[in-house]
Design a protein around this motif. Structure first.
Motif, PDB file in Angstrom:
ATOM      1  N   TYR A  44       0.840  -1.206   0.000  1.00 57.33           N
ATOM      2  CA  TYR A  44       0.000   0.000   0.000  1.00 57.33           C
ATOM      3  C   TYR A  44       0.874   1.254   0.000  1.00 57.33           C
ATOM      4  CZ  TYR A  44      -4.448  -2.379   1.035  1.00 57.33           C
ATOM      5  OH  TYR A  44      -5.591  -3.144   0.978  1.00 57.33           O
ATOM      6  N   LEU A  45       1.879   1.265   0.858  1.00 57.78           N
ATOM      7  CA  LEU A  45       2.735   2.445   0.992  1.00 57.78           C
ATOM      8  C   LEU A  45       3.491   2.726  -0.300  1.00 57.78           C
ATOM      9  CD1 LEU A  45       4.091   1.774   4.595  1.00 57.78           C
ATOM     10  CD2 LEU A  45       2.385   3.480   3.921  1.00 57.78           C
ATOM     11  N   ARG A  46       3.977   1.657  -0.958  1.00 57.39           N
ATOM     12  CA  ARG A  46       4.709   1.852  -2.216  1.00 57.39           C
ATOM     13  C   ARG A  46       3.786   2.428  -3.297  1.00 57.39           C
ATOM     14  NH1 ARG A  46       7.133  -3.109  -0.668  1.00 57.39           N
ATOM     15  NH2 ARG A  46       5.600  -4.257  -1.913  1.00 57.39           N
ATOM     16  N   ARG A  47       2.563   1.925  -3.351  1.00 53.16           N
ATOM     17  CA  ARG A  47       1.624   2.425  -4.362  1.00 53.16           C
ATOM     18  C   ARG A  47       1.256   3.879  -4.098  1.00 53.16           C
ATOM     19  NH1 ARG A  47      -0.041  -2.931  -3.854  1.00 53.16           N
ATOM     20  NH2 ARG A  47      -1.640  -2.474  -2.276  1.00 53.16           N
ATOM     21  N   LEU A  48       1.065   4.239  -2.821  1.00 50.99           N
ATOM     22  CA  LEU A  48       0.741   5.624  -2.487  1.00 50.99           C
ATOM     23  C   LEU A  48       1.905   6.558  -2.830  1.00 50.99           C
ATOM     24  CD1 LEU A  48      -1.106   5.047   0.895  1.00 50.99           C
ATOM     25  CD2 LEU A  48      -2.114   5.972  -1.191  1.00 50.99           C
ATOM     26  N   GLU A  49       3.123   6.081  -2.654  1.00 50.65           N
ATOM     27  CA  GLU A  49       4.293   6.872  -3.081  1.00 50.65           C
ATOM     28  C   GLU A  49       4.323   7.035  -4.588  1.00 50.65           C
ATOM     29  OE1 GLU A  49       8.323   6.864  -1.180  1.00 50.65           O
ATOM     30  OE2 GLU A  49       7.600   4.924  -0.413  1.00 50.65           O
ATOM     31  N   ALA A  50       4.086   5.954  -5.294  1.00 46.17           N
ATOM     32  CA  ALA A  50       4.132   5.987  -6.754  1.00 46.17           C
ATOM     33  C   ALA A  50       3.067   6.922  -7.320  1.00 46.17           C
ATOM     34  CB  ALA A  50       3.955   4.579  -7.316  1.00 46.17           C
ATOM     35  N   GLN A  51       1.945   7.030  -6.622  1.00 49.87           N
ATOM     36  CA  GLN A  51       0.866   7.903  -7.058  1.00 49.87           C
ATOM     37  C   GLN A  51       1.084   9.355  -6.654  1.00 49.87           C
ATOM     38  OE1 GLN A  51      -2.453   5.986  -5.171  1.00 49.87           O
ATOM     39  NE2 GLN A  51      -2.253   4.124  -6.411  1.00 49.87           N
ATOM     40  N   GLY A  52       2.162   9.617  -5.905  1.00 45.98           N
ATOM     41  CA  GLY A  52       2.448  10.978  -5.467  1.00 45.98           C
ATOM     42  C   GLY A  52       1.611  11.431  -4.294  1.00 45.98           C
ATOM     43  N   VAL A  53       0.965  10.495  -3.609  1.00 42.30           N
ATOM     44  CA  VAL A  53       0.128  10.834  -2.460  1.00 42.30           C
ATOM     45  C   VAL A  53       0.950  10.897  -1.182  1.00 42.30           C
ATOM     46  CG1 VAL A  53      -1.862  10.100  -1.079  1.00 42.30           C
ATOM     47  CG2 VAL A  53      -1.879   9.793  -3.572  1.00 42.30           C
ATOM     48  N   LEU A  54       1.950  10.021  -1.069  1.00 40.42           N
ATOM     49  CA  LEU A  54       2.868  10.012   0.077  1.00 40.42           C
ATOM     50  C   LEU A  54       4.289  10.259  -0.399  1.00 40.42           C
ATOM     51  CD1 LEU A  54       1.829   6.923   2.270  1.00 40.42           C
ATOM     52  CD2 LEU A  54       1.191   9.314   2.597  1.00 40.42           C
ATOM     53  N   THR A  55       5.116  10.775   0.501  1.00 44.63           N
ATOM     54  CA  THR A  55       6.553  10.825   0.286  1.00 44.63           C
ATOM     55  C   THR A  55       7.218   9.961   1.338  1.00 44.63           C
ATOM     56  OG1 THR A  55       6.819  12.775   1.705  1.00 44.63           O
ATOM     57  CG2 THR A  55       6.455  13.165  -0.646  1.00 44.63           C
TER      58      THR A  55
END
Length: 371
Positions: A44-55
């Motif tokens: 989940y965390l990797r996908r959120l990073e890839a989507q630019g939602v998390l850093t």
């Protein structure tokens, strides 16, 4: 062909809602809450990073996460004739909120236009700065000026004892230093529309967070080195809030016989009446140089009650919010709930969020027992 990962939107939302307070352990917290493996949560965390939602920063178990701001802009304006808050909103701010729900856009519009209008008409500042940040969870907006300072301005205009009493007057509503042009409602309503609302001016910092629809505010004093020369107003709101401007207006306004909206209701944060200004020598200050500092005083005297009651005869429905007040004196209570009520029988008065001792004192007053 590899099987596509099935993502639970509830897990995704949980991560977004908790990552700010758990940037070091969001993976562990999420895994424990939903009984997932760390590998699954890390997906989940990797996908959120890839989507630019998390850093993310760091490696493996030491990795930390934060919400990514996909909007981060600043605007600077000269405060001069022709500067109009509605144009600032339409040309600069509104385009940054594409895709945001209509009710949230309306709340942001009200907050920005009211605060910019205060800068233009009241601050005596030559400049105005607006900052906007937006991430997947919330929108943050700041309006700043370099003027006289909102608390100091009200203190002077109302001839108040100190700046903390200026904040109390401000949060009652219907307070303006220019009654010919303003109703004094802007900050009152704005403070109730946003999830968090803050005013920093001079050494005073007021911060409120929505609690069951009301602002549970607190006031603190910062060091001289952190003082803000002018006024800074911060407003944050979640993008998924169901709150509307109409809901807030309806709680405190009513139409008269001619169908004209009036502002007959107010909510008074009683705890702000506890502060008074003292002057004392600051450690290390040159001899004879005194700096203003504030102390908390118990609410026991009729004079304190009368200070709290100032201008409240303008309203027909008053809620005294005792959140944060653990004790009051009988004379203080008697002045408000017997004397003032007797003088203004047309005004409805209520007390909410009362601690045990406060409730006992108010019960005595209600029974007509002497103070």
């Amino acid at each position: 062909m590899p099987r596509k990962s099935r993502e639970n939107p509830v897990v995704r939302l949980f991560i977004l809602n908790h990552v700010t307070d758990h940037k070091h352990d969001i993976s562990t917290l999420t895994a424990r809450t939903f009984r997932l493996s760390r590998n699954s949560v890390n997906g989940y965390l990797r996908r959120l990073e890839a989507q630019g939602v998390l850093t993310g920063a760091g490696a493996t178990r030491a990795r930390t996460y934060a919400l990514a701001n996909f909007v981060e802009r600043e605007f600077h304006y000269e405060v001069a004739p022709g500067l109009a808050e509605h144009r600032i909103w339409q040309q600069d701010i509104r385009p940054l909120l594409d895709g945001v729900a209509t009710n949230v856009v309306d709340l942001c519009r009200y907050g920005i236009t009211e605060m910019v209008n205060n800068v233009v008409d009241h601050s005596e500042s030559s400049s105005c700065r607006i900052a906007i940040k937006r991430n997947a969870v919330c929108i943050g907006m700041t309006v700043e000026d370099s003027g006289v300072g909102i608390f100091e301005k009200i203190k002077r205009a109302r001839k108040l004892e100190d700046a903390r009493h200026a904040l109390l007057e401000l949060l009652k509503g219907k307070l303006t230093t220019d009654p010919e042009r303003h109703t004094g409602e802007g900050i009152f309503f704005t403070s109730l529309m946003f999830d968090t609302f803050a005013i920093h001016s001079g050494t005073l910092l007021y911060y409120s967070k929505i609690r069951e629809g009301d602002g549970a505010g607190r006031l603190s004093e910062v060091e001289e080195a952190q003082a803000f020369a002018g006024t800074s107003v911060g407003m944050d709101i979640r993008v998924d809030t169901a709150r509307t401007t109409r809901q807030i207006f309806d709680r405190f306004t009513a139409e008269d016989a001619d169908g004209i909206p009036r502002f007959p209701k107010t909510r008074v944060p009683v705890h702000l009446a506890r502060f008074h200004q003292v002057s004392r020598l600051e450690a290390g200050s040159p001899a004879g140089e005194s700096l203003a500092r504030y102390e908390i005083e118990p609410l026991v005297a009729r004079s304190q009650a009368r200070r709290l009651l100032a201008r409240l005869d303008q309203f027909s429905d008053i809620v005294f919010d005792f959140q944060g007040v653990t004790e009051i004196g009988p004379a203080f209570a008697d002045e408000i709930f017997r004397v003032f009520q007797r003088e203004h029988p047309e005004i409805r008065i209520r007390a909410e969020n009362t601690a045990a001792q406060v409730s006992r004192v108010l019960a005595r007053v209600e029974k007509g027992q002497p103070a």
